[in-house]
Design a protein around this motif. Sequence first.
Motif, PDB file in Angstrom:
ATOM      1  N   ILE A  72      50.387  31.480  41.917  1.00 49.66           N
ATOM      2  CA  ILE A  72      49.317  32.228  42.589  1.00 49.66           C
ATOM      3  C   ILE A  72      47.988  31.661  42.093  1.00 49.66           C
ATOM      4  CG2 ILE A  72      48.218  34.488  42.879  1.00 49.66           C
ATOM      5  CD1 ILE A  72      51.038  35.720  42.595  1.00 49.66           C
ATOM      6  N   LYS A  73      47.151  31.286  43.039  1.00 53.28           N
ATOM      7  CA  LYS A  73      45.881  30.643  42.692  1.00 53.28           C
ATOM      8  C   LYS A  73      44.959  31.619  41.959  1.00 53.28           C
ATOM      9  CE  LYS A  73      42.304  27.773  44.607  1.00 53.28           C
ATOM     10  NZ  LYS A  73      41.002  28.210  44.754  1.00 53.28           N
ATOM     11  N   TRP A  74      44.528  31.178  40.791  1.00 55.37           N
ATOM     12  CA  TRP A  74      43.583  31.967  40.020  1.00 55.37           C
ATOM     13  C   TRP A  74      42.214  31.890  40.687  1.00 55.37           C
ATOM     14  CZ3 TRP A  74      43.475  33.153  34.328  1.00 55.37           C
ATOM     15  CH2 TRP A  74      44.748  33.349  33.818  1.00 55.37           C
ATOM     16  N   ASP A  75      41.555  33.030  40.740  1.00 55.70           N
ATOM     17  CA  ASP A  75      40.156  33.068  41.138  1.00 55.70           C
ATOM     18  C   ASP A  75      39.442  33.937  40.108  1.00 55.70           C
ATOM     19  OD1 ASP A  75      40.737  35.735  41.796  1.00 55.70           O
ATOM     20  OD2 ASP A  75      40.709  35.376  43.947  1.00 55.70           O
ATOM     21  N   ILE A  76      38.192  34.165  40.323  1.00 60.83           N
ATOM     22  CA  ILE A  76      37.414  34.921  39.350  1.00 60.83           C
ATOM     23  C   ILE A  76      37.922  36.367  39.218  1.00 60.83           C
ATOM     24  CG2 ILE A  76      35.571  35.720  40.896  1.00 60.83           C
ATOM     25  CD1 ILE A  76      33.635  34.854  38.545  1.00 60.83           C
ATOM     26  N   HIS A  77      38.476  36.907  40.299  1.00 56.55           N
ATOM     27  CA  HIS A  77      38.978  38.284  40.272  1.00 56.55           C
ATOM     28  C   HIS A  77      40.250  38.393  39.431  1.00 56.55           C
ATOM     29  CE1 HIS A  77      36.000  39.092  43.303  1.00 56.55           C
ATOM     30  NE2 HIS A  77      36.508  38.126  44.050  1.00 56.55           N
ATOM     31  N   ILE A  78      41.176  37.461  39.641  1.00 59.56           N
ATOM     32  CA  ILE A  78      42.410  37.473  38.848  1.00 59.56           C
ATOM     33  C   ILE A  78      42.086  37.183  37.384  1.00 59.56           C
ATOM     34  CG2 ILE A  78      44.588  36.249  38.431  1.00 59.56           C
ATOM     35  CD1 ILE A  78      44.875  35.975  41.479  1.00 59.56           C
ATOM     36  N   GLY A  79      41.250  36.196  37.136  1.00 58.41           N
ATOM     37  CA  GLY A  79      40.866  35.881  35.755  1.00 58.41           C
ATOM     38  C   GLY A  79      40.226  37.062  35.056  1.00 58.41           C
ATOM     39  N   THR A  80      39.327  37.731  35.739  1.00 56.24           N
ATOM     40  CA  THR A  80      38.665  38.911  35.160  1.00 56.24           C
ATOM     41  C   THR A  80      39.669  40.022  34.897  1.00 56.24           C
ATOM     42  OG1 THR A  80      36.575  38.354  36.222  1.00 56.24           O
ATOM     43  CG2 THR A  80      36.869  40.661  35.559  1.00 56.24           C
ATOM     44  N   ALA A  81      40.591  40.247  35.825  1.00 54.32           N
ATOM     45  CA  ALA A  81      41.602  41.288  35.641  1.00 54.32           C
ATOM     46  C   ALA A  81      42.503  40.974  34.449  1.00 54.32           C
ATOM     47  CB  ALA A  81      42.433  41.461  36.910  1.00 54.32           C
ATOM     48  N   ILE A  82      42.826  39.696  34.254  1.00 50.92           N
ATOM     49  CA  ILE A  82      43.653  39.311  33.102  1.00 50.92           C
ATOM     50  C   ILE A  82      42.883  39.509  31.802  1.00 50.92           C
ATOM     51  CG2 ILE A  82      44.801  37.363  31.969  1.00 50.92           C
ATOM     52  CD1 ILE A  82      45.644  36.399  34.760  1.00 50.92           C
ATOM     53  N   VAL A  83      41.630  39.097  31.765  1.00 53.75           N
ATOM     54  CA  VAL A  83      40.791  39.313  30.575  1.00 53.75           C
ATOM     55  C   VAL A  83      40.715  40.805  30.267  1.00 53.75           C
ATOM     56  CG1 VAL A  83      38.429  39.189  29.655  1.00 53.75           C
ATOM     57  CG2 VAL A  83      39.427  37.199  30.812  1.00 53.75           C
ATOM     58  N   ASP A  84      40.457  41.599  31.289  1.00 56.87           N
ATOM     59  CA  ASP A  84      40.349  43.054  31.131  1.00 56.87           C
ATOM     60  C   ASP A  84      41.634  43.654  30.582  1.00 56.87           C
ATOM     61  OD1 ASP A  84      38.898  45.561  31.488  1.00 56.87           O
ATOM     62  OD2 ASP A  84      40.230  45.928  33.186  1.00 56.87           O
ATOM     63  N   MET A  85      42.769  43.250  31.145  1.00 56.92           N
ATOM     64  CA  MET A  85      44.056  43.785  30.717  1.00 56.92           C
ATOM     65  C   MET A  85      44.326  43.447  29.258  1.00 56.92           C
ATOM     66  SD  MET A  85      47.495  42.980  30.028  1.00 56.92           S
ATOM     67  CE  MET A  85      47.687  41.335  30.685  1.00 56.92           C
ATOM     68  N   TYR A  86      44.183  42.172  28.885  1.00 61.50           N
ATOM     69  CA  TYR A  86      44.444  41.793  27.499  1.00 61.50           C
ATOM     70  C   TYR A  86      43.464  42.459  26.544  1.00 61.50           C
ATOM     71  CZ  TYR A  86      48.017  38.313  28.599  1.00 61.50           C
ATOM     72  OH  TYR A  86      49.173  37.689  29.010  1.00 61.50           O
ATOM     73  N   ALA A  87      42.189  42.497  26.916  1.00 56.62           N
ATOM     74  CA  ALA A  87      41.181  43.098  26.037  1.00 56.62           C
ATOM     75  C   ALA A  87      41.440  44.587  25.831  1.00 56.62           C
ATOM     76  CB  ALA A  87      39.780  42.865  26.606  1.00 56.62           C
ATOM     77  N   LYS A  88      41.701  45.314  26.900  1.00 56.82           N
ATOM     78  CA  LYS A  88      41.930  46.753  26.772  1.00 56.82           C
ATOM     79  C   LYS A  88      43.246  47.073  26.064  1.00 56.82           C
ATOM     80  CE  LYS A  88      38.942  48.399  30.423  1.00 56.82           C
ATOM     81  NZ  LYS A  88      38.866  48.833  31.828  1.00 56.82           N
ATOM     82  N   PRO A 103      36.548  28.778  34.509  1.00 57.51           N
ATOM     83  CA  PRO A 103      35.457  27.899  34.943  1.00 57.51           C
ATOM     84  C   PRO A 103      34.231  28.674  35.431  1.00 57.51           C
ATOM     85  CG  PRO A 103      37.240  27.877  36.551  1.00 57.51           C
ATOM     86  CD  PRO A 103      37.709  28.702  35.389  1.00 57.51           C
ATOM     87  N   GLN A 104      34.464  29.891  35.928  1.00 58.26           N
ATOM     88  CA  GLN A 104      33.364  30.741  36.390  1.00 58.26           C
ATOM     89  C   GLN A 104      33.548  32.136  35.817  1.00 58.26           C
ATOM     90  OE1 GLN A 104      33.890  30.151  40.749  1.00 58.26           O
ATOM     91  NE2 GLN A 104      31.650  30.103  40.687  1.00 58.26           N
ATOM     92  N   ARG A 105      32.432  32.758  35.523  1.00 59.11           N
ATOM     93  CA  ARG A 105      32.433  34.149  35.068  1.00 59.11           C
ATOM     94  C   ARG A 105      31.310  34.868  35.787  1.00 59.11           C
ATOM     95  NH1 ARG A 105      31.639  31.356  30.078  1.00 59.11           N
ATOM     96  NH2 ARG A 105      33.655  30.626  29.358  1.00 59.11           N
ATOM     97  N   ASN A 106      31.539  36.155  36.043  1.00 56.52           N
ATOM     98  CA  ASN A 106      30.468  36.960  36.618  1.00 56.52           C
ATOM     99  C   ASN A 106      30.209  38.146  35.692  1.00 56.52           C
ATOM    100  OD1 ASN A 106      32.527  38.818  37.160  1.00 56.52           O
ATOM    101  ND2 ASN A 106      32.655  38.298  39.321  1.00 56.52           N
TER     102      ASN A 106
END
Length: 143
Positions: A72-88, A103-106
């Motif tokens: 599944i192609k990673w985009d900024i939404h999937i990357g952010t959701a993964i960061v959020d999940m691991y962090a929380k 490569p991109q962050r918002n």
Amino acid sequence: MFVRDVVSWTIMIAGLGQSNHPKESLELFSKILTLGISPDGIIVTTVLSACASLGTLGFGTRVHEYIDQRGIKWDIHIGTAIVDMYAKCGCIEMALQIFNNMPQRNTFTWNALLCGLALHGIVQEALKFFDVMIISDVKPKEY
């Protein structure tokens, strides 16, 4: 409904997640996998958010593995959701690794990391990352 496609499943899973029913969202996700339906990026993003809100690291890790295994192609939404999940869920090292490799962050990506750090009492690190965010010309938003 007689015919359920990925769109109808996406609507149900996202609706449950956004309506404060993350557990039910995860249950539906598990069901579609047993039915052989391939979830898209929207579904996995929603499921990762549900995992973050419930603190279900094991389920979230399996979803992350599923994303990688299925290509599944990673985009900024999937990357952010993964960061959020691991962090929380308290896997700060993994959250930082994913964050640093994006490569991109918002603003939402930064917020996911900062909230996860603060949630687990890593305040000094959160403040350092906040400074980096400002230097990176990402403007914080009021919530």
